[in-house]
Design an enzyme around this catalytic site. Structure first.
Site, short mmCIF file in Angstrom:
data_model
loop_
_atom_site.label_atom_id
_atom_site.label_comp_id
_atom_site.label_asym_id
_atom_site.label_seq_id
_atom_site.Cartn_x
_atom_site.Cartn_y
_atom_site.Cartn_z
NE ARG A 56 8.86 -15.06 -20.17
CZ ARG A 56 9.97 -14.33 -20.09
NH1 ARG A 56 10.57 -13.93 -21.18
NH2 ARG A 56 10.47 -14.01 -18.93
CD GLU A 64 5.56 -11.36 -14.67
OE1 GLU A 64 4.53 -11.67 -15.29
OE2 GLU A 64 6.70 -11.61 -15.08
NE ARG A 98 5.00 -18.61 -21.02
CZ ARG A 98 5.20 -17.64 -20.12
NH1 ARG A 98 4.51 -16.53 -20.19
NH2 ARG A 98 6.10 -17.79 -19.18
#
Length: 127
Positions: A56, A64, A98
């Site tokens: 990320r 999104e 992540r």
């Protein structure tokens, strides 16, 4: 009554939400040594899927899937990582597992430069 509701909605759209105001970046919990990530592809505008795992981008928060600007941000991230190899300076892991870190390609911090070029959402944390 209807006018008051419209006014309340308009004000809510202009003011930062409580979640935006309260978000704080977690402290560094990972080694800050640069690492090379290979075979990277853009999952969306601020996430890469690489051979070593998902990353990320720190410093940008793009729209999104389904939100306006999603496709443009994803295409811009693809453009900025030619060859699919990047350097990552890890910071911490997010709730999805992540790595969140500074991603560099062509000597530039990809997340920060995308944020500076206007690819972030208008409001929200720049993780």
């Amino acid at each position: 009554m209807f006018r008051k509701l419209l006014l309340a909605l308009a004000l809510a759209a202009l003011l930062p939400s409580a979640s935006d105001a309260q978000w704080r970046e977690p402290p560094r919990s990972m080694q800050a040594a640069p690492q090379r990530y290979t075979d990277c592809r853009a999952v969306d505008g601020d996430t890469l899927a690489c051979r070593q795992g998902r990353v990320r981008l720190r410093g940008v928060d793009t729209p999104e899937r389904g939100e306006s600007g999603y496709r443009a941000a994803q295409q811009e991230l693809r453009r900025r990582i030619p060859g699919g190899t990047v350097t990552v300076v890890s910071h911490h892991r997010d709730r999805h597992g992540r790595v969140v870190g500074d991603v560099y390609a062509r000597g530039q911090n990809v997340g920060r430069s995308m944020n500076a070029d206007g690819y972030s959402k208008r409001r929200g944390a720049r993780r």
